[in-house]
Design an enzyme around this catalytic site. Structure first.
Site, PDB file in Angstrom:
ATOM      1  N   GLU A 194     -12.166   2.875   5.930  1.00  0.00           N
ATOM      2  CA  GLU A 194     -11.176   3.549   6.960  1.00  0.00           C
ATOM      3  C   GLU A 194     -11.252   5.200   6.962  1.00  0.00           C
ATOM      4  O   GLU A 194     -10.677   5.707   6.408  1.00  0.00           O
ATOM      5  CB  GLU A 194      -9.832   3.032   6.343  1.00  0.00           C
ATOM      6  CG  GLU A 194      -8.855   3.401   7.371  1.00  0.00           C
ATOM      7  CD  GLU A 194      -7.473   2.918   6.860  1.00  0.00           C
ATOM      8  OE1 GLU A 194      -6.901   1.918   7.156  1.00  0.00           O
ATOM      9  OE2 GLU A 194      -6.863   3.870   6.091  1.00  0.00           O
ATOM     10  N   GLU A 201       0.857  -1.266  -0.047  1.00  0.00           N
ATOM     11  CA  GLU A 201       0.085   0.072   0.036  1.00  0.00           C
ATOM     12  C   GLU A 201       0.724   1.395   0.065  1.00  0.00           C
ATOM     13  O   GLU A 201       1.625   1.600   0.803  1.00  0.00           O
ATOM     14  CB  GLU A 201      -0.784   0.035   1.317  1.00  0.00           C
ATOM     15  CG  GLU A 201      -1.792   1.324   1.285  1.00  0.00           C
ATOM     16  CD  GLU A 201      -2.381   1.626   2.526  1.00  0.00           C
ATOM     17  OE1 GLU A 201      -3.477   2.373   2.688  1.00  0.00           O
ATOM     18  OE2 GLU A 201      -2.195   0.671   3.685  1.00  0.00           O
TER      19      GLU A 201
END
Length: 276
Positions: free
Chosen positions: A257, A155
């Protein structure tokens, strides 16, 4: 075309509840059929397993351990001299997952955290060394993950606002991923698209989704710049982005998130016909 699937990030949502196991129950009550979490390592794994089994909620993503948080670490995948600890952390993630998540009952992804540029070190001076270490560690992890049937994720995290020293900060730094993705391990590693980070670092989201879609394995959402609900005030049009993912026939999970606004831990976002 299948509807988009959403999961609750229980490290960010329902934080008025102290235990991750309690947050699984809360996520289920809110309608989520899946959750993700940053780290499970300080959690009562038996309670977490009981919550998962009682609710039927899947745990679809966890991270490798961050390292020494008190020393400012956030992952070890690309950090010089920490290869042995990266391997230990991968084992720890797999052991936690196998006891809580009942591998291989359903698919899970593990985010292999790259980590931060060491303090006092110039990013450009160590970039090639850190990339080589990351590739070496990913190749090691590929053998482990392939045997478990687990997909590894990497990521990019933005360095403009969130984490100025994080090593992997842009989808274009995906040359690291390409070197893994183009070899025999192409089913093992995928790109983690956190739309919040991608917007801050590069923008151009529509083109980047199209460019990297073939290697995107997981998506996370939050509004920019406040990192709140995707339908809160901000610069991103999530209806358009969701339609873009649907038009590409994205079939993975989209992780919620974000930092909820208001008094409630979870704010029902306007997703139209899309489902949790």
């Amino acid at each position: 075309m299948a509807p988009l699937k959403f999961c609750a990030n229980i490290s960010w949502l329902f934080t008025e509840l102290p235990d991750l196991s309690q947050r699984i129950y809360a996520a289920a009550s809110a309608g989520f059929q899946a959750v993700e979490a940053a780290w499970l390592y300080d959690t009562d794994l038996q309670e977490l397993q009981r919550a998962r089994e009682a609710t039927g909620v899947e745990v679809v993503l966890i991270n490798t351990p961050p390292g020494d948080v008190n020393a400012g670490e956030l992952g070890l995948g690309a950090v010089p001299g920490r290869e042995a600890e990266f391997r230990q952390g991968l084992d720890q993630a797999l052991n936690s997952g196998s006891s809580v998540l009942s591998f291989p009952c359903y698919i899970i992804r593990i985010h292999l955290m790259a980590g931060r540029v060491p303090v006092g070190t110039n990013r450009m001076a160590v970039a090639k060394e850190m990339e080589a270490i990351f590739i070496h560690n990913l190749n090691y992890a590929a053998d482990i993950l392939s045997k478990e049937g687990i997909t590894g994720l990497i990521e990019p995290i933005n360095t403009r606002i969130t984490d100025p020293r994080y090593f992997l900060d842009s989808p274009h730094q995906g040359e690291t991923l390409k070197k893994i993705h183009d070899d025999d391990n192409k089913q093992i590693f995928e790109l983690f698209q956190d739309i919040f980070h991608w917007q801050i670092m590069d923008g151009n989201l529509t083109k980047n989704i199209h460019k990297y879609f073939h290697i995107i394995g997981h998506v996370q959402i939050a509004q920019v710049p406040g990192r709140n609900e995707p339908d809160s005030a901000g610069e991103l049009n999530y209806n358009f982005l969701f339609n873009t993912l649907e038009n590409h026939d994205y079939q993975g999970y989209i992780g919620c998130e974000y930092k909820p606004l208001g008094e409630c831990s979870f704010s029902c976002i306007n997703l139209g016909e899309k489902t949790f």
